[in-house]
Design a protein around this motif. Structure first.
Motif, mmCIF file in Angstrom:
data_model
loop_
_atom_site.group_PDB
_atom_site.id
_atom_site.type_symbol
_atom_site.label_atom_id
_atom_site.label_comp_id
_atom_site.label_asym_id
_atom_site.label_seq_id
_atom_site.Cartn_x
_atom_site.Cartn_y
_atom_site.Cartn_z
ATOM 1 N N ILE A 160 0.834 -1.203 0.000
ATOM 2 C CA ILE A 160 0.000 0.000 0.000
ATOM 3 C C ILE A 160 0.869 1.253 0.000
ATOM 4 O O ILE A 160 0.627 2.209 -0.748
ATOM 5 C CB ILE A 160 -0.958 -0.009 1.202
ATOM 6 N N GLU A 161 1.896 1.255 0.835
ATOM 7 C CA GLU A 161 2.785 2.411 0.901
ATOM 8 C C GLU A 161 3.484 2.647 -0.422
ATOM 9 O O GLU A 161 3.664 3.802 -0.847
ATOM 10 C CB GLU A 161 3.812 2.225 2.013
ATOM 11 N N GLN A 162 3.860 1.579 -1.100
ATOM 12 C CA GLN A 162 4.511 1.719 -2.398
ATOM 13 C C GLN A 162 3.567 2.356 -3.414
ATOM 14 O O GLN A 162 3.948 3.258 -4.173
ATOM 15 C CB GLN A 162 4.954 0.346 -2.905
ATOM 16 N N ILE A 163 2.321 1.915 -3.417
ATOM 17 C CA ILE A 163 1.340 2.450 -4.362
ATOM 18 C C ILE A 163 1.109 3.939 -4.112
ATOM 19 O O ILE A 163 1.066 4.748 -5.056
ATOM 20 C CB ILE A 163 0.018 1.660 -4.249
ATOM 21 N N LEU A 164 0.952 4.323 -2.858
ATOM 22 C CA LEU A 164 0.711 5.729 -2.539
ATOM 23 C C LEU A 164 1.966 6.577 -2.759
ATOM 24 O O LEU A 164 1.884 7.728 -3.186
ATOM 25 C CB LEU A 164 0.211 5.851 -1.103
ATOM 26 N N GLY A 165 3.126 6.006 -2.461
ATOM 27 C CA GLY A 165 4.374 6.720 -2.743
ATOM 28 C C GLY A 165 4.554 6.976 -4.229
ATOM 29 O O GLY A 165 4.988 8.058 -4.648
ATOM 30 N N ASP A 166 4.179 5.981 -5.046
ATOM 31 C CA ASP A 166 4.238 6.165 -6.504
ATOM 32 C C ASP A 166 3.279 7.270 -6.950
ATOM 33 O O ASP A 166 3.575 8.015 -7.884
ATOM 34 C CB ASP A 166 3.885 4.857 -7.208
ATOM 35 N N ALA A 167 2.123 7.355 -6.286
ATOM 36 C CA ALA A 167 1.149 8.398 -6.631
ATOM 37 C C ALA A 167 1.739 9.787 -6.414
ATOM 38 O O ALA A 167 1.557 10.696 -7.235
ATOM 39 C CB ALA A 167 -0.127 8.221 -5.809
ATOM 40 N N VAL A 168 2.430 9.958 -5.300
ATOM 41 C CA VAL A 168 3.080 11.243 -5.017
ATOM 42 C C VAL A 168 4.154 11.535 -6.066
ATOM 43 O O VAL A 168 4.248 12.657 -6.591
ATOM 44 C CB VAL A 168 3.690 11.232 -3.602
ATOM 45 N N GLU A 169 4.951 10.531 -6.416
ATOM 46 C CA GLU A 169 6.058 10.749 -7.342
ATOM 47 C C GLU A 169 5.582 11.044 -8.757
ATOM 48 O O GLU A 169 6.243 11.784 -9.497
ATOM 49 C CB GLU A 169 6.995 9.543 -7.316
ATOM 50 N N ARG A 170 4.439 10.476 -9.154
ATOM 51 C CA ARG A 170 3.922 10.791 -10.493
ATOM 52 C C ARG A 170 3.634 12.291 -10.628
ATOM 53 O O ARG A 170 3.923 12.898 -11.663
ATOM 54 C CB ARG A 170 2.641 9.993 -10.765
ATOM 55 N N LYS A 227 -6.642 8.913 -7.979
ATOM 56 C CA LYS A 227 -7.591 7.933 -8.507
ATOM 57 C C LYS A 227 -6.863 6.703 -9.043
ATOM 58 O O LYS A 227 -7.301 5.563 -8.837
ATOM 59 C CB LYS A 227 -8.442 8.549 -9.615
ATOM 60 N N THR A 228 -5.742 6.931 -9.732
ATOM 61 C CA THR A 228 -4.949 5.805 -10.232
ATOM 62 C C THR A 228 -4.515 4.900 -9.080
ATOM 63 O O THR A 228 -4.585 3.674 -9.169
ATOM 64 C CB THR A 228 -3.708 6.317 -10.985
ATOM 65 N N ALA A 229 -4.081 5.524 -7.986
ATOM 66 C CA ALA A 229 -3.638 4.748 -6.822
ATOM 67 C C ALA A 229 -4.794 3.964 -6.210
ATOM 68 O O ALA A 229 -4.634 2.790 -5.845
ATOM 69 C CB ALA A 229 -3.022 5.685 -5.785
ATOM 70 N N MET A 230 -5.958 4.585 -6.081
ATOM 71 C CA MET A 230 -7.104 3.893 -5.495
ATOM 72 C C MET A 230 -7.554 2.727 -6.366
ATOM 73 O O MET A 230 -7.889 1.648 -5.866
ATOM 74 C CB MET A 230 -8.263 4.872 -5.281
ATOM 75 N N ASP A 231 -7.526 2.923 -7.684
ATOM 76 C CA ASP A 231 -7.883 1.833 -8.597
ATOM 77 C C ASP A 231 -6.873 0.691 -8.507
ATOM 78 O O ASP A 231 -7.242 -0.488 -8.535
ATOM 79 C CB ASP A 231 -7.946 2.351 -10.041
ATOM 80 N N GLN A 232 -5.607 1.049 -8.376
ATOM 81 C CA GLN A 232 -4.563 0.029 -8.250
ATOM 82 C C GLN A 232 -4.727 -0.765 -6.965
ATOM 83 O O GLN A 232 -4.565 -1.989 -6.945
ATOM 84 C CB GLN A 232 -3.187 0.682 -8.301
ATOM 85 N N LEU A 233 -5.062 -0.077 -5.876
ATOM 86 C CA LEU A 233 -5.313 -0.773 -4.622
ATOM 87 C C LEU A 233 -6.461 -1.755 -4.743
ATOM 88 O O LEU A 233 -6.383 -2.893 -4.254
ATOM 89 C CB LEU A 233 -5.613 0.245 -3.508
ATOM 90 N N ASP A 234 -7.536 -1.328 -5.389
ATOM 91 C CA ASP A 234 -8.679 -2.219 -5.564
ATOM 92 C C ASP A 234 -8.286 -3.476 -6.325
ATOM 93 O O ASP A 234 -8.683 -4.592 -5.953
ATOM 94 C CB ASP A 234 -9.804 -1.497 -6.339
ATOM 95 N N ARG A 235 -7.479 -3.317 -7.371
ATOM 96 C CA ARG A 235 -7.074 -4.473 -8.170
ATOM 97 C C ARG A 235 -6.162 -5.402 -7.390
ATOM 98 O O ARG A 235 -6.370 -6.611 -7.350
ATOM 99 C CB ARG A 235 -6.352 -4.005 -9.449
ATOM 100 N N GLU A 236 -5.132 -4.824 -6.793
ATOM 101 C CA GLU A 236 -4.082 -5.662 -6.212
ATOM 102 C C GLU A 236 -4.490 -6.301 -4.891
ATOM 103 O O GLU A 236 -4.064 -7.411 -4.568
ATOM 104 C CB GLU A 236 -2.802 -4.845 -6.060
ATOM 105 N N LEU A 237 -5.315 -5.604 -4.115
ATOM 106 C CA LEU A 237 -5.688 -6.170 -2.821
ATOM 107 C C LEU A 237 -6.865 -7.111 -2.901
ATOM 108 O O LEU A 237 -7.183 -7.810 -1.931
ATOM 109 C CB LEU A 237 -5.997 -5.045 -1.823
ATOM 110 N N SER A 238 -7.502 -7.176 -4.060
ATOM 111 C CA SER A 238 -8.612 -8.108 -4.230
ATOM 112 C C SER A 238 -8.155 -9.444 -4.779
ATOM 113 O O SER A 238 -8.951 -10.367 -4.933
ATOM 114 C CB SER A 238 -9.673 -7.508 -5.169
#
Length: 429
Positions: free
Chosen positions: A394-404, A417-428
């Motif tokens: 999760i931290e990696q996904i959100l950190g990537d969001a900041v860096e983008r 939004k990209t980060a939230m969509d990625q979380l939905d995909r990967e954590l499911s």
């Protein structure tokens, strides 16, 4: 305490751990754990990452106890991914391995891959450590203990006295603390510093994100183990303030622990580092010639905790009792005090917080700041939170969001939004 894109290796290999470990109880064949030297001495192989600050004590223990140690340093992510691979394969694990707080929950999925330190006598040590920190290494049923705590990461603010002075900002640490009561105050001071000096207020937008996310009562998971990223206002608050540092040009744009971050620190490219206790060592190592130019004070809006680790004994070790003796000594209250004085790492042993040798300590590097008192006060403000098994991902996904956004590849809203969509995909999955 480095974080990097290499964490992705750990995430992928964690699946291997879950799939392969359960089938096994595999014994190591080609592992280096449990080796003996030519003259019959016990040899312990130990995996750490740079900046843990305990190498000197390990070597001291080895010398005083007539054993040999092979300390192998790898990047933070590599230690975790290599350990996951070794455990899954049943071969190649060390006698002792460090595991960071965000990785320990992953390892709890296969507790039989580690010695239960309660079986080696760790119950007698329990009262020496912060209760919330100790429990982070326990399995949910409290029957297995995977590791003994090293340091903790209460947070404070490291700032360049010379740059604050040039900007017309207060430089006395108590006055700085009074000026920076809120994160809005911090942004305002950063705007003044930028206007007066042309310098950035902060090294990285991820730095402010990581600190603010840890100041809440919850982070990525609630106490019942549910992922609450979208519903936790503290996470969005952390992200939004990171965005402000980008939008207002208050960040030097570095990636912490990578590339030119260290040289930027030495060159005075930014005026503050939001600094968990272990960050002091990074500053001292990267910018030794800035001694006396830094000071430390309390953070806006109270302290959170970022980081902190454990020493574990993988089941492959043939010298578990000797490994446990080393861990017990190196992480004792007395030695954690020494590590604090020499490296700035905050002890996880609260019994020394009121010790005169601790409370009276000042750091010459940080302008004679009473760092023990400052970080001790910050430690008392830390609210224990659930890290959760996927917190690294999760931290990696959100950190990537900041860096983008930092790199101009997305806007704040789109990247979120990209980060939230990625979380939905990967954590499911």
């Amino acid at each position: 305490m480095k974080r990097s894109s290499g964490l992705q290796k750990f995430l992928l290999l964690a699946l291997s751990l879950l799939l392969l470990i359960g089938a096994a109880g595999c014994k190591a064949k080609d592992t280096t754990a449990g080796e003996k030297t030519k003259d019959g001495k016990t040899k312990l192989t130990i995996w750490l990452w740079p900046g843990m600050g305990i190498e000197d004590q390990i070597k001291q223990y080895a010398k005083e106890n007539n054993i040999e140690v092979d300390i192998q340093l790898s990047e933070f992510a590599d230690v975790h991914s290599n350990l996951t691979t070794a455990l899954a394969a049943g071969s190649g694990a060390p006698d002792i391995s460090a595991v960071e707080v965000k990785g320990i929950d992953k390892m709890k999925a296969a507790p039989d891959s580690f010695y239960n330190l309660y079986d080696l006598g760790a119950d007698e040590l329990k009262d020496n450590y912060l209760d919330w920190k100790w429990k982070q290494a326990e399995t949910p049923d409290g029957k297995n203990l995977l590791g003994i705590p090293t340091d903790i990461g209460p947070q404070a603010l490291a700032y360049r006295v010379d740059l604050f002075e040039q900007a017309g900002l207060p430089t006395d640490r108590e006055e700085v603390s009074k000026m920076l009561q809120t994160w809005d105050d911090y942004i305002k001071a950063g705007e003044q510093l930028k206007a007066k000096t042309g310098k950035a207020m902060i090294d990285s937008p991820n730095g402010i994100y990581s600190v603010i996310e840890g100041q809440g009562n919850e982070k990525y998971y609630d106490k019942d183990g549910n992922v609450i990223v979208k519903d936790n206002p503290q996470i969005k608050k952390a992200y939004d303030y990171a965005m402000q540092t980008i939008e207002k040009d208050l960040t030097a744009g570095f990636t912490q622990f990578e590339g030119e971050w260290g040289s930027g620190m030495a060159n005075g490219d930014f005026a503050t580092v939001l600094a968990p206790a272990w960050m002091q060592l990074n500053i001292m190592n990267n910018a030794p010639d800035t001694k006396g130019k830094w000071d430390i004070t309390l953070l806006p809006e109270g302290a959170g905790n970022w980081g902190g680790s454990f020493l574990t004994i993988p089941k492959e070790s043939k010298n578990a009792e000797e490994a446990y003796k080393l861990i017990k000594w190196v992480l004792s209250p007395e030695q954690q005090l020494e590590t604090f004085k020499s490296k700035g790492l905050m002890p996880s042993t609260p019994g020394i917080y009121e010790d005169e040798a601790f409370t009276s300590y000042t750091s010459e590097f940080f302008n004679n700041a009473p760092t023990a008192k400052i970080y001790g006060e910050a430690a008392k403000q830390v609210k224990p939170i659930v890290e959760g098994p996927e917190s690294i991902q999760i931290e990696q996904i959100l950190g990537d969001a900041v860096e983008r956004v930092r790199d101009g590849k997305s806007t704040p809203d789109k990247s979120w939004k990209t980060a939230m969509d990625q979380l939905d995909r990967e954590l499911s999955r």
